[in-house]
Design a protein around this motif. Structure first.
Motif, PDB file in Angstrom:
ATOM      1  N   ALA A  13     -11.694   9.915   9.259  1.00  0.00           N
ATOM      2  CA  ALA A  13     -10.803   8.798   9.568  1.00  0.00           C
ATOM      3  C   ALA A  13      -9.406   9.084   9.013  1.00  0.00           C
ATOM      4  CB  ALA A  13     -11.351   7.511   8.979  1.00  0.00           C
ATOM      5  N   GLY A  14      -8.408   8.779   9.824  1.00  0.00           N
ATOM      6  CA  GLY A  14      -7.030   9.058   9.447  1.00  0.00           C
ATOM      7  C   GLY A  14      -6.529  10.405   9.927  1.00  0.00           C
ATOM      8  N   GLY A  15      -7.432  11.225  10.405  1.00  0.00           N
ATOM      9  CA  GLY A  15      -7.069  12.548  10.868  1.00  0.00           C
ATOM     10  C   GLY A  15      -6.568  12.552  12.299  1.00  0.00           C
ATOM     11  N   LEU A  84      -6.849   8.504  13.481  1.00  0.00           N
ATOM     12  CA  LEU A  84      -8.125   8.222  14.129  1.00  0.00           C
ATOM     13  C   LEU A  84      -8.985   7.299  13.280  1.00  0.00           C
ATOM     14  CD1 LEU A  84      -8.744  11.730  15.623  1.00  0.00           C
ATOM     15  CD2 LEU A  84      -8.792   9.609  16.929  1.00  0.00           C
ATOM     16  N   LYS A  85      -9.731   6.460  13.979  1.00  0.00           N
ATOM     17  CA  LYS A  85     -10.617   5.491  13.343  1.00  0.00           C
ATOM     18  C   LYS A  85     -12.053   5.752  13.792  1.00  0.00           C
ATOM     19  CE  LYS A  85      -7.008   1.955  13.733  1.00  0.00           C
ATOM     20  NZ  LYS A  85      -6.676   0.605  14.278  1.00  0.00           N
ATOM     21  N   PRO A  86     -13.014   5.326  13.005  1.00  0.00           N
ATOM     22  CA  PRO A  86     -14.419   5.512  13.433  1.00  0.00           C
ATOM     23  C   PRO A  86     -14.697   4.906  14.806  1.00  0.00           C
ATOM     24  CG  PRO A  86     -14.347   4.947  11.113  1.00  0.00           C
ATOM     25  CD  PRO A  86     -12.940   4.817  11.623  1.00  0.00           C
ATOM     26  N   GLU A  87     -14.009   3.826  15.143  1.00  0.00           N
ATOM     27  CA  GLU A  87     -14.241   3.194  16.449  1.00  0.00           C
ATOM     28  C   GLU A  87     -13.665   4.003  17.606  1.00  0.00           C
ATOM     29  OE1 GLU A  87     -12.918   1.777  13.700  1.00  0.00           O
ATOM     30  OE2 GLU A  87     -11.302   0.358  14.234  1.00  0.00           O
ATOM     31  N   ASP A  88     -12.955   5.076  17.315  1.00  0.00           N
ATOM     32  CA  ASP A  88     -12.491   5.984  18.363  1.00  0.00           C
ATOM     33  C   ASP A  88     -13.577   6.984  18.758  1.00  0.00           C
ATOM     34  OD1 ASP A  88      -9.335   6.067  16.684  1.00  0.00           O
ATOM     35  OD2 ASP A  88      -9.811   4.972  18.526  1.00  0.00           O
ATOM     36  N   THR A  89     -14.670   6.997  18.027  1.00  0.00           N
ATOM     37  CA  THR A  89     -15.770   7.899  18.339  1.00  0.00           C
ATOM     38  C   THR A  89     -16.311   7.614  19.732  1.00  0.00           C
ATOM     39  OG1 THR A  89     -16.414   8.179  16.024  1.00  0.00           O
ATOM     40  CG2 THR A  89     -18.111   8.579  17.693  1.00  0.00           C
ATOM     41  N   ALA A  90     -16.343   8.648  20.563  1.00  0.00           N
ATOM     42  CA  ALA A  90     -16.770   8.486  21.948  1.00  0.00           C
ATOM     43  C   ALA A  90     -16.753   9.845  22.631  1.00  0.00           C
ATOM     44  CB  ALA A  90     -15.841   7.522  22.686  1.00  0.00           C
TER      45      ALA A  90
END
Length: 113
Positions: A13-15, A84-90
């Motif tokens: 996260a944050g990357g 980037l946030k964990p909710e961007d995982t897809a």
């Protein structure tokens, strides 16, 4: 027409990550190119689209963090993803409209917390 996406992976996260998608085949003009994503258990959603004139639209959830760009000479679209946030995982799918819709194979982006 084929769309070849690359650049996905695992990031904290944050990357940041940068996705690329190159179109090949019988291409005259690519009207629109962009990215959609589909998280587990959810419907595919628009992330960002850019037109041949470089006008762009973004999902509200990524505005200010993601930047879409394209290189018309290379028939390539890019998605720079920052903060980037964990909710961007897809799974991120490349998209292009060349007289009809075309989709790439998808590239997985995983953001760990």
């Amino acid at each position: 027409v084929q769309l070849q996406a690359s650049g996905g992976g695992l990031v904290q996260a944050g990357g940041s990550l940068r996705l690329s998608c190159a179109a090949s085949g019988s291409i005259f003009v690519i009207n629109r190119m962009g990215w959609y994503r589909q998280a587990a258990g959810k419907q595919r959603e628009l992330v960002a689209i850019i037109t041949s004139g470089s006008s762009s639209i973004y999902a509200d959830s990524v505005k200010g963090r993601f930047t879409i760009s394209r290189d018309n000479a290379k028939n390539t679209v890019y998605l720079q993803m920052n903060s980037l946030k964990p909710e961007d995982t897809a799974v991120y799918y490349c998209y292009a409209y060349i007289r009809r819709d075309y989709w790439g194979q998808g590239t997985l982006v995983t953001v760990s917390s």
